[in-house]
Design a protein around this motif. Structure first.
Motif, short mmCIF file in Angstrom:
data_model
loop_
_atom_site.label_atom_id
_atom_site.label_comp_id
_atom_site.label_asym_id
_atom_site.label_seq_id
_atom_site.Cartn_x
_atom_site.Cartn_y
_atom_site.Cartn_z
N UNK A 144 -9.05 0.20 -1.24
CA UNK A 144 -9.45 -0.88 -0.34
C UNK A 144 -8.43 -2.02 -0.29
N UNK A 145 -7.53 -2.06 -1.25
CA UNK A 145 -6.50 -3.10 -1.23
C UNK A 145 -5.41 -2.80 -0.20
N UNK A 146 -5.39 -1.59 0.31
CA UNK A 146 -4.34 -1.18 1.24
C UNK A 146 -4.87 -1.22 2.66
N UNK A 147 -4.22 -2.02 3.51
CA UNK A 147 -4.59 -2.02 4.92
C UNK A 147 -4.27 -0.67 5.55
N UNK A 148 -3.16 -0.08 5.16
CA UNK A 148 -2.73 1.22 5.68
C UNK A 148 -2.94 2.26 4.57
N UNK A 149 -3.79 3.22 4.84
CA UNK A 149 -4.27 4.09 3.78
C UNK A 149 -3.58 5.45 3.72
N UNK A 150 -2.67 5.73 4.65
CA UNK A 150 -2.10 7.07 4.69
C UNK A 150 -1.27 7.37 3.45
N UNK A 151 -0.42 6.45 3.03
CA UNK A 151 0.47 6.72 1.89
C UNK A 151 -0.30 6.84 0.58
N UNK A 152 -1.27 5.98 0.36
CA UNK A 152 -2.04 6.05 -0.88
C UNK A 152 -2.87 7.34 -0.91
N UNK A 153 -3.37 7.76 0.26
CA UNK A 153 -4.10 9.03 0.32
C UNK A 153 -3.18 10.19 -0.01
N UNK A 154 -1.97 10.20 0.54
CA UNK A 154 -1.01 11.26 0.26
C UNK A 154 -0.65 11.31 -1.22
N UNK A 155 -0.52 10.16 -1.84
CA UNK A 155 -0.16 10.12 -3.27
C UNK A 155 -1.21 10.80 -4.13
N UNK A 156 -2.49 10.51 -3.86
CA UNK A 156 -3.55 11.13 -4.66
C UNK A 156 -3.72 12.61 -4.31
N UNK A 157 -3.53 12.97 -3.04
CA UNK A 157 -3.57 14.39 -2.68
C UNK A 157 -2.50 15.17 -3.43
N UNK A 158 -1.29 14.62 -3.47
CA UNK A 158 -0.19 15.29 -4.15
C UNK A 158 -0.46 15.42 -5.65
N UNK A 159 -1.00 14.37 -6.26
CA UNK A 159 -1.31 14.43 -7.69
C UNK A 159 -2.35 15.51 -7.98
N UNK A 160 -3.33 15.64 -7.09
CA UNK A 160 -4.34 16.68 -7.26
C UNK A 160 -3.72 18.07 -7.14
N UNK A 161 -2.91 18.29 -6.12
CA UNK A 161 -2.33 19.62 -5.88
C UNK A 161 -1.35 20.02 -6.98
N UNK A 162 -0.76 19.04 -7.67
CA UNK A 162 0.18 19.35 -8.75
C UNK A 162 -0.50 20.12 -9.88
N UNK A 163 -1.81 19.96 -10.02
CA UNK A 163 -2.53 20.68 -11.07
C UNK A 163 -2.58 22.18 -10.82
#
Length: 462
Positions: A87-106
């Motif tokens: 919620x601190x990010x006005x633009x959410x695309x990059x933060x979403x991509x970061x967590x998606x990537x961290x998940x897929x790394x598993x």
């Protein structure tokens, strides 16, 4: 600058000869569908086979249950703090991509499970499946908030029906291919290859997701961006830090308590998830240990379910447009009790597959409407936080349900455990009907008051 280059994104638009140029909204809907395709391809190289992989590793009944409940525990701890961060990010695309990537790394970590000693492999698998849900849960909340702002409410049923339809087609093709490969290639090398390929597909998924144009606003931007525009912040952000977490929690609860439709829907969903997920570990254990399913049969059961879904999505999207998401949830979930009933009396994988075709058509309405109904009741200005509150609540059910299912199995055996799960599913669908009736009663007096106010205004004008 080239003639057809968008000045904001730098992306090339290549309209077909004689065709109208694609609008930013149409491009985002198409890209969102393509993202879903690559996402499910990556996920379906892994998740449908984790249960049978665990059995091959020698996992116990409760370790099989933990494959569902342990990730839910992690989600419970992660989603609300994660939503505050997002919620601190006005633009959410990059933060979403970061967590998606961290998940897929598993996925790569799961490929390394066979490298451990045999006595530790099942425990390591359970631990890593749980830990991968830490970034995964936050990525899910962030994506839901992000995409709600990209696609306007009136277009969501059709847009997500199309996305889900293509996801089911692509996901089924991958499941069939992966299941065949896992059976043909020597264990555990086949699983290691499959999980590594899943990570490669996830990298393509990340690239597709990056093509969504976040500058486009469909008139329904949520989360922090709405709050900034309206001069509001999230309920948690309104509490001064010096008051501490207890004060923040009390203030958040006072804020949420005022959102009656949200509370009703969340309560119904918590019970529905409990009823729905109780049978999940039983299905895996029964398929593998009683019916003798291999990886290819897991793929065939998924194919049957998807075949029904392809028929169902179009129908349920039209039904939701006519009757609303809550009525759709009741109608679509009312038939899912059939699945555990079939398992209770079936001794054939062919029978199970045949009924999967039917239940896939029915249950597609649930998968379509659960998310859309949540977006209907979550306040736009604080959408990310409310999605986190909802997902955290339903994850309480995800913790309890698999353990309850295994407890029923150990106490009564497969047949009666399946029948108990079927009864729970019937009551779970009735929870949505109850909420829909309450909402209809609430809307009735409100509509009458609005009509009366309008009549009074007309008389005063005269």
């Amino acid at each position: 600058m080239p003639e057809n280059q968008d000045q904001r994104t730098g992306e090339q638009s290549r309209p077909r000869a004689g065709a109208a140029p694609e609008s930013p909204l149409e491009a985002n809907i198409r890209t969102n569908t393509l993202h879903g395709v690559f996402s499910v391809m990556a996920m379906n190289m892994v998740h449908p086979f984790i249960g049978i992989f665990a059995v091959k590793l020698g996992a116990s009944n409760y370790q099989i249950a933990l494959l569902s409940s342990a990730p839910a525990v992690v989600s419970l701890a992660a989603m609300i703090p994660g939503a505050r961060l997002v919620d601190r990010f006005d633009r959410k695309k990059r933060i979403t991509m970061a967590f998606l990537l961290a998940h897929r790394a598993f996925f790569l970590a799961l490929a390394c499970v066979p490298l451990f000693t045999p006595d530790r492999r099942a425990a390591v698998l359970v631990a890593w499946v749980a830990l991968m849900n830490l970034p995964g849960a936050i990525a899910n909340v962030s994506w839901q908030s992000f995409i709600a702002g990209i696609i306007p409410q009136q277009l969501r049923p059709a847009a997500f029906a199309a996305r889900n339809r293509w996801m089911n087609i692509a996901g089924t093709v991958v499941v069939l291919a992966a299941g065949r490969m896992f059976d043909l290639v020597a264990y555990p090398v086949g699983y290691q290859i499959g999980f590594s390929l899943a990570f490669v597909l996830a990298m393509v998924e990340m690239w597709v997701f990056s093509r969504i144009n976040e500058d486009w606003s469909g008139g329904a931007r949520g989360g922090a961006r709405d709050g900034a525009r309206d001069g509001a912040t999230s309920p948690v952000a309104q509490i001064p830090a010096r008051r501490g977490p207890a004060a923040a929690l009390r203030e958040t609860w006072r804020e949420v308590r005022r959102q009656t439709p949200f509370l009703r829907y969340t309560a119904a969903s918590v019970y529905f998830y409990l009823a729905w997920q109780t049978a999940w570990p039983l299905f895996t254990l029964y398929q593998v240990r009683v019916l003798g399913a291999n990886n290819m049969w897991v793929s065939m059961l998924s194919l049957a379910n998807t075949g029904g879904s392809l028929v169902g999505y179009g129908y349920w999207a039209r039904y939701a447009n006519r009757h609303g998401n809550l009525r759709t949830l009741f109608a679509a979930s009312s038939g899912i009790f059939i699945v555990p009933v079939v398992y209770a009396f079936s001794h054939s994988l062919y029978t199970v597959a045949a009924f999967n075709l039917l239940t896939g058509a029915v249950f597609s309405g649930v998968t379509l409407s659960l998310f859309n109904a949540l977006l209907d009741v979550a306040p736009e200005s604080h959408r990310t936080s409310y999605i986190a509150y909802y997902n955290t609540s339903v994850n309480v059910s995800a913790i309890v349900a698999p353990v309850l299912g295994v407890a029923l199995l150990n106490r009564f055996g497969f047949m009666w455990a399946f029948l108990a799960a079927a009864f729970l599913r019937i009551t779970g669908s009735l929870a949505f009907l109850f909420v829909e009736r309450l909402e209809a009663r609430t809307r009735g007096p409100a509509s009458a008051l609005q009509a009366g106010a309008g009549a009074t205004t007309t008389l005063a004008a005269r």
